[in-house]
Enzyme design. Structure first.
Site, mmCIF file in Angstrom:
data_model
loop_
_atom_site.group_PDB
_atom_site.id
_atom_site.type_symbol
_atom_site.label_atom_id
_atom_site.label_comp_id
_atom_site.label_asym_id
_atom_site.label_seq_id
_atom_site.Cartn_x
_atom_site.Cartn_y
_atom_site.Cartn_z
ATOM 1 C CE LYS A 258 -12.025 1.542 1.856
ATOM 2 N NZ LYS A 258 -11.324 2.468 0.902
ATOM 3 C CE1 TYR B 131 -10.651 9.144 0.267
ATOM 4 C CE2 TYR B 131 -12.159 10.551 -0.953
ATOM 5 C CZ TYR B 131 -11.794 9.303 -0.492
ATOM 6 O OH TYR B 131 -12.555 8.205 -0.810
ATOM 7 C CG ASN C 172 -11.947 12.650 3.052
ATOM 8 O OD1 ASN C 172 -12.779 11.855 2.624
ATOM 9 N ND2 ASN C 172 -11.770 13.856 2.525
ATOM 10 C CB SER D 157 -7.030 -37.045 -12.878
ATOM 11 O OG SER D 157 -7.573 -37.182 -14.172
ATOM 12 C CE LYS E 83 -1.522 -36.960 -12.815
ATOM 13 N NZ LYS E 83 -1.920 -36.019 -13.845
ATOM 14 C CD GLN F 270 -15.247 3.670 -2.800
ATOM 15 O OE1 GLN F 270 -15.704 4.582 -2.117
ATOM 16 N NE2 GLN F 270 -15.931 3.111 -3.795
ATOM 17 C CB THR G 158 23.709 -23.538 -9.161
ATOM 18 O OG1 THR G 158 24.631 -24.321 -9.926
ATOM 19 C CG2 THR G 158 24.202 -23.435 -7.715
ATOM 20 C CG HIS G 159 23.028 -22.543 -13.534
ATOM 21 N ND1 HIS G 159 22.998 -21.356 -14.224
ATOM 22 C CD2 HIS G 159 24.087 -22.471 -12.690
ATOM 23 C CE1 HIS G 159 24.013 -20.599 -13.836
ATOM 24 N NE2 HIS G 159 24.686 -21.252 -12.895
ATOM 25 C CD GLU H 155 -0.780 -28.465 -9.995
ATOM 26 O OE1 GLU H 155 -1.179 -28.238 -11.141
ATOM 27 O OE2 GLU H 155 -1.082 -29.502 -9.366
HETATM 28 N N1 ARG Z 1 -15.501 4.861 0.688
HETATM 29 C C1 ARG Z 1 -14.575 5.904 0.800
HETATM 30 C C2 ARG Z 1 -13.148 5.386 0.620
HETATM 31 O O1 ARG Z 1 -12.961 4.249 0.784
HETATM 32 C C3 ARG Z 1 -14.665 6.550 2.130
HETATM 33 C C4 ARG Z 1 -14.228 7.966 2.142
HETATM 34 C C5 ARG Z 1 -15.185 8.767 1.328
HETATM 35 N N2 ARG Z 1 -14.904 10.155 1.383
HETATM 36 C C6 ARG Z 1 -15.528 10.994 0.605
HETATM 37 N N3 ARG Z 1 -15.227 12.239 0.728
HETATM 38 N N4 ARG Z 1 -16.372 10.623 -0.328
HETATM 39 O O2 ARG Z 1 -12.241 6.092 0.303
#
Ligand code: ARG
Length: 456
Positions: free
Chosen positions: A324, A316, A109, A276, A282, A321, A154-155, A289
């Site tokens: 990520k 925690y 953690n 295209s 084109k 998780q 504007t607009h 875009e």
């Molecule tokens: N993969 C976990 C995360 O990204 C890591 C920490 C995990 N901690 C645990 N007590 N299971 O949060």
């Protein structure tokens, strides 16, 4: 496996696959190793492990990083929960039992919170650099275009003439604010979570100041519970990416418009456009875009993760998780977009004389004419009405400011004299602007100098 002791059965393979973050948290490998090296060195300094054990651990961790970089080791996502377990398991293979001492006084953690802080710090400054590069490109184009007239809107209706430099400088201001958001994010991760343990610190004499210093933080975080629960800095990063993408998206929209044959103002290079499959003639502004389109995804990442955070009790929870994938996706999308839009602008050609004649033939200087009247002590509301009447008269005759004569002006109001005609000169329109921050070429040139100094 980091925690088998109290379990009789292995984790169900589907459950392992469902819960494993290795596929994406492998992105944190170098931060994880950096944090672990600091941890091992600190453990040796406070005599929890021997110097010999520390040396073995550091050697093994560096070797793992090399192996990963040289593609000679890559952990199987079906076998590990996360990057932390994959590294620890490889460390056991490489150095044996000493590997089991690395995790002393540490939890995944505080480990993951530290990895993320290091990653966010590094990539916030990387984004700032990309922003500066793009600002410099815009500045370069601006330098040669302080008198290149384009319509200001504007607009999305023609409002007043401006210059290309003035328009691009508006983006330089926006990009500077984007940078300051990333600087703020960088500062918000200047405390080290390492040593917070699972959520309540440790009974071991860990030196948190030492690990903090080794990792380049200014101090350790002040509350272990907050340290392992805090993901505000990730939300700030995602928000900074969202606002940054919004700016690139607005610019992209303008590039799309500018490159139409109706506008014929910018020619994007072949290297940043596509064709295209059906229409041979084109040339499409797909990159612009896509930046516009991908902005939606980056907003989605922010919304996804702030929704995950809602109502989580301290401290925690595994929900965290889910930080990520949005984090890595927003970063990749935004940093790629910055490089692409920069390349697009660097290689584009502007049709500098595109608008001058056209602007003479519209009413964009109506406000300047009203300003002229005001200087004759006429209230602005009255001046506005006089010029409105003039526009109405000319329009009903199928005419515009190009053909206007002094007697046209006098037929509307006796306030006019021949000096009023100067207000309708498109060539000198910008130079007549007096206020700071206006498109007057002299003022714009000063601003260009300001940015040159700031960005050098
Ligand atoms: N993969 C976990 C995360 O990204 C890591 C920490 C995990 N901690 C645990 N007590 N299971 O949060």
């Amino acid at each position: 496996m980091l925690w088998g002791g109290r379990f009789k059965e292995k984790l169900n393979s589907k459950a392992l696959k469902f819960s494993s973050s290795l596929k994406y948290d492998i992105n944190l490998l170098s931060e994880d190793i950096e944090g672990s090296i600091a941890q091992a060195e600190m453990l040796a300094t406070v005599n929890i492990i021997s110097n010999d054990e520390k040396d073995k651990i550091v050697f093994g961790l560096k070797k793992i990083e090399d192996e990963w970089n040289n593609n000679t080791w890559s952990p199987d996502p079906d076998n590990y929960e996360d990057v932390h377990s994959a590294i620890e398991s490889r460390l056991f293979e490489l150095i044996g039992d000493a590997a089991g001492k690395l995790h002393t006084g540490r939890s995944r953690n505080d480990q993951i919170a530290t990895d993320l802080a290091l990653w966010v710090r590094k990539n916030s400054s990387l984004i700032s650099e990309l922003l500066s590069t793009f600002q410099k490109t815009l500045l370069e184009i601006s330098s040669g275009n302080t008198e290149t007239l384009i319509p200001g809107y504007t607009h999305f209706q023609r409002a007043q003439p401006i210059s290309l430099a003035f328009h691009l400088l508006a983006y330089i201001e926006m990009l500077e604010r984007d940078k300051s958001r990333f600087e703020f994010v960088g500062q918000s991760v200047n405390q080290s979570p390492l040593g917070s343990g699972a959520m309540a610190g440790s009974t071991l004499p860990l030196d948190r100041n030492l690990t903090s210093k080794k990792l380049g933080f200014t101090e350790p975080t002040g509350n272990a519970l907050d340290s392992v629960s805090n993901r505000d800095f990730i939300l700030d990063f995602l928000n900074a990416c969202s606002i940054g993408m919004m700016h690139l998206s607005r610019f992209s929209e303008e590039l799309v418009i500018w490159s139409t044959s109706e506008w014929n103002f910018i020619k994007l290079s072949d290297s940043f456009t596509t064709g295209s499959s059906l229409m041979p003639q084109k040339k499409n502004p797909d990159m612009a875009e896509l930046i516009r389109g991908k902005t939606g995804r980056v907003y989605g990442n922010y919304i996804a993760f702030i929704s995950t955070m809602k109502s989580l009790p301290l401290s925690y929870n595994r929900d965290l998780q889910e930080d990520k994938e949005p984090l890595f996706d927003s970063f990749a999308t935004y940093s790629d977009s910055l490089e692409i839009i920069n390349g697009m602008l660097l290689s584009a050609e502007f049709n500098k004389s595109r608008f001058i004649e056209e602007l003479k033939g519209d009413f964009s200087l109506a406000t300047d004419l009203a300003d002229w009247i005001v200087q004759k002590q006429v209230p602005f509301r009255e001046a506005h009405k006089i010029v409105g009447n003039l526009v109405q008269k000319l329009e009903s005759e199928g005419r515009n400011f190009k053909s206007v004569t002094l007697s046209d002006l006098k037929s509307i109001s006796s306030v006019f004299d021949e000096t009023a005609m100067e207000c309708l000169q498109m060539e000198t329109a910008l130079r007549r602007k007096k206020t700071y921050g206006s498109p007057n070429p002299a003022i714009v040139k000063n601003r260009i100098e300001f940015w040159k100094k700031k960005l050098s």
